[in-house]
Write an enzyme that holds these catalytic residues in place. Structure first.
Site, PDB file in Angstrom:
ATOM      1  N   GLY A 154       0.810  -1.212   0.000  1.00 12.20           N
ATOM      2  CA  GLY A 154       0.000   0.000   0.000  1.00 12.20           C
ATOM      3  C   GLY A 154       0.841   1.259   0.000  1.00 12.20           C
ATOM      4  O   GLY A 154       2.055   1.232  -0.239  1.00 12.20           O
ATOM      5  N   CYS A 155       0.191   2.377   0.310  1.00 10.96           N
ATOM      6  CA  CYS A 155       0.798   3.695   0.100  1.00 10.96           C
ATOM      7  C   CYS A 155       2.013   3.991   0.985  1.00 10.96           C
ATOM      8  O   CYS A 155       2.856   4.799   0.614  1.00 10.96           O
ATOM      9  CB  CYS A 155      -0.256   4.777   0.301  1.00 10.96           C
ATOM     10  SG  CYS A 155      -1.575   4.732  -0.936  1.00 10.96           S
ATOM     11  N   PHE A 156       2.108   3.372   2.160  1.00 11.29           N
ATOM     12  CA  PHE A 156       3.255   3.686   3.027  1.00 11.29           C
ATOM     13  C   PHE A 156       4.563   3.132   2.482  1.00 11.29           C
ATOM     14  O   PHE A 156       5.653   3.544   2.890  1.00 11.29           O
ATOM     15  CB  PHE A 156       3.023   3.177   4.463  1.00 11.29           C
ATOM     16  CG  PHE A 156       3.062   1.683   4.627  1.00 11.29           C
ATOM     17  CD1 PHE A 156       4.272   0.997   4.700  1.00 11.29           C
ATOM     18  CD2 PHE A 156       1.879   0.950   4.730  1.00 11.29           C
ATOM     19  CE1 PHE A 156       4.307  -0.382   4.863  1.00 11.29           C
ATOM     20  CE2 PHE A 156       1.902  -0.429   4.895  1.00 11.29           C
ATOM     21  CZ  PHE A 156       3.128  -1.089   4.953  1.00 11.29           C
TER      22      PHE A 156
END
EC number: 2.3.1.74
Length: 389
Positions: free
Chosen positions: A163-165
């Site tokens: 995901g985005c992290f």
């Protein structure tokens, strides 16, 4: 006879991990945000859902995004109607696209980074490949190794479904690899394609619509290594410190699930609140050892999950509007490209710093922070040091 400690010392680099090159790439298909609601509701055969379309139009208007780039064209979507329905079984069609497109787009970015680096690709010792777009075996890391013609004994690390992290995670991993392996040169690639998340609208799942309003496609690449070769390798930023933490009481804030219908996203409304509530603690841990408590005195690279996150972080820390300039510029021009975003922002910052005649790659400042936010809710923190221009 040498001791184990002598062997270990000989294996380690002397200086800090340094970013030596940055490259970015996007699909050719550019989508204007102002006209996207009309296109989206037409291609998904949802024009009769007028109230929902008005909601989506407002989401797009508030997104602070001007344009995005997408692999999915009108023709591709017409050939794959299952992608245009809401939650129709479509994983095979999506996988067929991304297992080819993710490494291909990653290669485009990597070729640019290798060219800027100026060294032969045979000197790449490690590869980190990161994507939330599909899964495969052998992975996108293997496919990229073949596409670039890297040596077969390059040490590969594949990050799927983070995901985005994960844009922050790749910095942390690259730092550890570069500093603990003498002469290591790490190729980092983040490549994201929204073919896994695109789907038609639903009255009952509005957070899915948020994703349709924000996500775009892009790939970015870095070359990372310690002890740059004088006259040949040109440092851009140094990586000084990294951390990862799970925000308390944030379970379920951001979820993604790979299903027959593709990758589904679930967002709680208070994601911006959770991020802003926890960012101060992360900054204190990162910058107290440096004696820095004025966060307007550092440069900022924050994953632009959406404008509300940036607004609340600015408000919580009393940041000047220009602190998030590079972050907002990338959000505006590309949308949320998940893990690739922070690499794009880094590239934007160093280029604008040079254009504006500033004396460092970090907007004329010495120290800076890079944040990744994503499922968990997970926060990645990276302390960066700029380089004199």
């Amino acid at each position: 006879m040498v001791t184990v400690s002598e062997i270990r010392k000989a294996q380690r680099a002397e200086g800090p991990a340094t970013i030596l090159a940055i490259g970015t790439a996007n699909p050719a298909n550019c989508v204007e945000q102002s006209t996207y609601p009309d296109f989206y509701f037409k291609i998904t055969n949802s024009e009769h859902k007028t109230v929902l379309k008005e909601k989506f139009q407002r989401m797009c208007d508030k997104s602070m995004i001007k344009r995005r780039y997408m692999y999915l064209t009108e023709d591709i979507l017409k050939e794959n109607p299952s992608l245009c329905e809401y939650m129709a079984p479509s994983l095979d069609a999506r996988q067929d696209m991304v297992v080819v497109e993710v490494p291909r787009l990653g290669k485009e970015a990597a070729v640019k980074a290798i060219k800027e680096w100026g060294q032969p690709k045979s000197k790449i010792t490690h590869l980190i490949f990161c994507t939330t777009s599909g899964v495969d075996m052998p992975g996108a890391d293997y496919q990229l190794t073949k596409l670039l013609g890297l040596r077969p004994y390059v040490k590969r690390y594949m990050m799927y479904q983070q995901g985005c992290f994960a844009g922050g995670t790749v910095f942390r991993l690259a730092k550890d690899l570069a500093e603990n392996n003498k002469n290591a040169r790490v190729l980092v690639v983040c490549s994201e394609v929204t073919a896994v998340t695109f789907r038609g609208p639903s009255d009952t799942h509005l957070d899915s619509l948020v994703g349709q309003a924000l996500f775009g496609d892009g790939a970015a690449a870095l070359i990372v290594g310690s002890d740059p070769v004088p006259e040949i390798e040109k440092p851009i930023f140094e990586m000084v410190w990294t951390a990862q933490t799970i925000a308390p009481d944030s379970e379920g804030a951001i979820d993604g699930h790979l299903r027959e219908a593709g990758l589904t996203f679930h967002l709680l409304k208070d994601v911006p609140g959770i991020v802003s509530k926890n960012i101060d603690k992360a900054l204190v841990e990162a910058f107290k050892p440096l004696g820095i408590s004025d966060y307007n005195s550092i440069f900022w690279i924050a994953h632009p999950g959406g404008p509300a996150i940036l607004d609340q972080v600015e408000q919580k820390l009393a940041l000047k509007p220009e602190k998030m300039r590079a972050t907002r510029e990338v959000l505006s021009e590309y949308g949320n490209m998940s893990s690739a975003c922070v690499l794009f922002i880094l590239d934007e910052m160093r280029k604008k710093s040079t254009q504006d005649g500033l004396n460092t790659t970090g907007e004329g400042l010495e120290w800076g922070v890079l944040f990744g936010f994503g499922p968990g809710l997970t926060i990645e923190t990276v302390v960066l040091r700029s380089v004199a221009i």
